[in-house]
Design a protein around this motif. Sequence first.
Motif, short mmCIF file in Angstrom:
data_model
loop_
_atom_site.label_atom_id
_atom_site.label_comp_id
_atom_site.label_asym_id
_atom_site.label_seq_id
_atom_site.Cartn_x
_atom_site.Cartn_y
_atom_site.Cartn_z
N GLU A 273 0.85 -1.19 0.00
CA GLU A 273 0.00 0.00 0.00
C GLU A 273 0.89 1.24 0.00
OE1 GLU A 273 -3.63 1.57 2.76
OE2 GLU A 273 -1.76 1.06 3.79
N PRO A 274 0.79 2.09 -1.02
CA PRO A 274 1.59 3.32 -1.03
C PRO A 274 1.20 4.22 0.14
CG PRO A 274 0.68 2.87 -3.21
CD PRO A 274 -0.01 1.94 -2.25
N VAL A 275 2.19 4.76 0.83
CA VAL A 275 1.96 5.68 1.94
C VAL A 275 2.30 7.11 1.51
CG1 VAL A 275 2.59 6.30 4.30
CG2 VAL A 275 2.40 3.89 3.65
N ALA A 276 3.45 7.28 0.87
CA ALA A 276 3.88 8.61 0.46
C ALA A 276 5.02 8.50 -0.52
CB ALA A 276 4.31 9.43 1.68
N VAL A 277 5.26 9.57 -1.26
CA VAL A 277 6.46 9.70 -2.10
C VAL A 277 7.45 10.57 -1.34
CG1 VAL A 277 7.39 10.67 -4.22
CG2 VAL A 277 5.25 9.39 -4.29
N LEU A 278 8.68 10.10 -1.22
CA LEU A 278 9.74 10.85 -0.56
C LEU A 278 10.58 11.57 -1.61
CD1 LEU A 278 11.00 8.20 2.05
CD2 LEU A 278 9.07 9.79 2.23
N TYR A 279 10.88 12.84 -1.36
CA TYR A 279 11.69 13.61 -2.31
C TYR A 279 12.56 14.60 -1.54
CZ TYR A 279 8.38 17.46 -1.57
OH TYR A 279 7.61 18.46 -1.02
N SER A 280 13.63 15.02 -2.17
CA SER A 280 14.57 15.95 -1.56
C SER A 280 14.20 17.38 -1.91
CB SER A 280 16.00 15.67 -2.02
OG SER A 280 16.42 14.38 -1.59
N ASP A 281 14.27 18.24 -0.91
CA ASP A 281 14.06 19.67 -1.11
C ASP A 281 15.26 20.37 -0.48
OD1 ASP A 281 13.16 22.21 -1.48
OD2 ASP A 281 11.51 22.11 -0.05
N ASP B 232 18.45 20.30 1.38
CA ASP B 232 19.01 19.31 2.30
C ASP B 232 17.93 18.56 3.08
OD1 ASP B 232 21.59 20.04 1.58
OD2 ASP B 232 21.73 21.58 3.14
N ASP B 233 16.67 18.89 2.84
CA ASP B 233 15.58 18.29 3.60
C ASP B 233 14.91 17.17 2.81
OD1 ASP B 233 15.98 20.11 5.68
OD2 ASP B 233 14.64 21.59 4.74
N LEU B 234 14.50 16.15 3.51
CA LEU B 234 13.70 15.07 2.93
C LEU B 234 12.24 15.34 3.26
CD1 LEU B 234 13.86 12.34 1.40
CD2 LEU B 234 13.82 11.22 3.64
N LYS B 235 11.38 15.36 2.24
CA LYS B 235 9.98 15.66 2.45
C LYS B 235 9.10 14.57 1.86
CE LYS B 235 10.48 20.69 2.77
NZ LYS B 235 10.01 22.01 2.26
N ARG B 236 7.81 14.67 2.14
CA ARG B 236 6.86 13.67 1.65
C ARG B 236 5.69 14.36 0.97
NH1 ARG B 236 2.28 12.38 4.97
NH2 ARG B 236 2.61 10.14 4.84
N ARG B 237 5.07 13.64 0.05
CA ARG B 237 3.81 14.08 -0.56
C ARG B 237 2.98 12.84 -0.83
NH1 ARG B 237 7.23 14.52 -5.27
NH2 ARG B 237 6.50 13.11 -6.92
N MET B 238 1.75 13.04 -1.21
CA MET B 238 0.89 11.90 -1.46
C MET B 238 1.44 11.08 -2.63
SD MET B 238 -2.41 13.40 -3.52
CE MET B 238 -2.90 11.75 -3.99
N ALA B 239 1.14 9.78 -2.61
CA ALA B 239 1.61 8.89 -3.66
C ALA B 239 0.92 9.25 -4.97
CB ALA B 239 1.32 7.44 -3.30
N ASP B 240 1.69 9.79 -5.93
CA ASP B 240 1.12 10.26 -7.19
C ASP B 240 1.86 9.72 -8.41
OD1 ASP B 240 3.48 11.61 -6.92
OD2 ASP B 240 2.62 13.62 -6.97
N ARG B 241 2.75 8.76 -8.22
CA ARG B 241 3.52 8.19 -9.32
C ARG B 241 3.51 6.68 -9.24
NH1 ARG B 241 9.45 10.62 -9.54
NH2 ARG B 241 9.33 9.57 -11.59
#
Length: 596
Positions: A139-147, A149-158
């Motif tokens: 089950e997808p929880v979130a997409v992790l991406y770099s901003d 030096d910070d690691l952030k999350r957003r809804m699973a969209d890919r």
Amino acid sequence: MSDLGDFTSSLSTDDAPSDTDTGADRESEADRFEESDISPTGTDSGIGTVPASQGLKIAEDGDDTEIQAYITAGNRSGIRLGKYLLVPYPDGEKLFCRITGLEYAQEFRADDATEIHARRAMRNGGVEERDYKFLATVEPVAVLYSDGDDLKRRMADRVPKPETTVREATDVEEIKTGLKMPDDGVFMGHLAVGGEKVRTAAEPPTIDYRLKDDYEAGDPLVFRHTLVAGGTGSGKTHAAKNVLRQYLGDDRSYGMDDGRTVSPAVVQFDPQDEYAQMHDDNPAIERDDERAFEREGIAHGGHDDTMAFVPKVGSSTYGADDHHAEQVAFTIPFSMVRENKWLVAGGDLNDNQYNALTYLLDRFFKQHGGSGSYSQFKSFLDDPALREELDESGRVHEATFDAVKRRAYGFDSVFDRDAPPITDLVHRFVRPGGLSVVPTYHINDSRATEVIVLALASLLVDQKLSNDPEFDRIKETPLVLGMDEAHNFLSGAESAQAGKVIGKFAEAAKQGRKERLGLFLITQDPQDIAEPVFKQVNTKLVLNLGDEDAISAVNIPASLQGKVPYMEKGQMVAYSPDNSEPVELIGLPKCLTKHE
């Protein structure tokens, strides 16, 4: 014998060649293939891959999402429901997901539900993993991406690419970001899956779960209220003590509207005489434990500023030989009834009877002033002329008068006893950084216990909500109000006085953020807590519960709800939507203070 009989009979004999085999039955040395020392190029990374043949889709409706991971044979034994996985995208982003299903599927077209397959498996004592596919539904929880030096999350969209390598999530930052867990705050326990702590390569290897406790992302969640629910023997008191100990840490403080920063006061109602033990150290904690607590920033050890406020009730005595906290005796002055008339209702009153009680008390205090005693009130009710006057005037029917009188009697052991009134002790009762415990185990009368707990709780709530408080100490101090066996005092009973109680505490819960008031409710029967109060609770710690109604009442996600009846002591579900995704935790095995 049939061919099948001949074959199955042969299964019971040794298949190795016998000494009588001829040379023609054996391979000659020249006929054998030459063995080569060849190994695959490179090494495996991860635990498997994402196949497209099984379906690969991300959808807005989670029920339509189809993602599975093929788990290679060598990794299958360690895979469990609930584990967290990472699936990378080509551009460096990662899909953070959770295993929600596990299944075997056949690798080849064959029927393995046969006598031959069964007998072979029984003889070999194992399964040839390579003959089967092992698939994990995720089950997808979130997409992790770099901003930066910070690691952030957003809804699973890919959707991930087919044949992408899947690995287990083992990095603290990735897991905390994926689950929206804060780095700092009040320690609650360690992240777990299936009753086992999630391990990482960091030091310490566990992942701490904390409750947001600052104003950067809204109000501290302590002032949005906490529920600890668990059955007998589940470890809920142990867990509650460990959490409360964090609010009493030396560095815990909250900003007030006037710009001051103040440590919170904790007032804990204690029906089993357990919380005053928080004054003392736990002798089971060793130096290695203390070093571990210090590394993780966990407040521990007995809290010196702990006082037991012992209600004086009838002839009962409080014998405390299991803690060294200072004991302060007090009584409930009848004057407190003036603002909370339901304290002397004494039983279920209908609206008409409650209105009559209100009228009688108003008239009494008008005659005797705010210091009128309970003894004087009984004499007031015993006046036959008053009963006759009210009946003849139509103000209070004689039957209603008698009903009110019967219910208002029987509180001689509670009010105006030989001890200082609690209203004279407020400055000691509510202390920044202090723990005040109100034990009621020594009181044999449940009605007296209810009056005492609700009288004190109402005093605190009324002063917190008042625009013109009598006691500035209460108004100006952040307060955590702990109530064990909360279902006994905040039930949804249908009576006039119950409605008054619930209305008061529901309003207190709504205003908690503004007034720096946090309710900390502990119960084994969460289904009995009135809904207007219950729905204001943001954080729920749910330990083992065996009752279906209780499990349903806590309203946690279905994926975790099914685990609750099987949780061992100390295991819990943390459901705090404004803090993190719903997760499973394991509390500390040792209580941070004395606990017997």
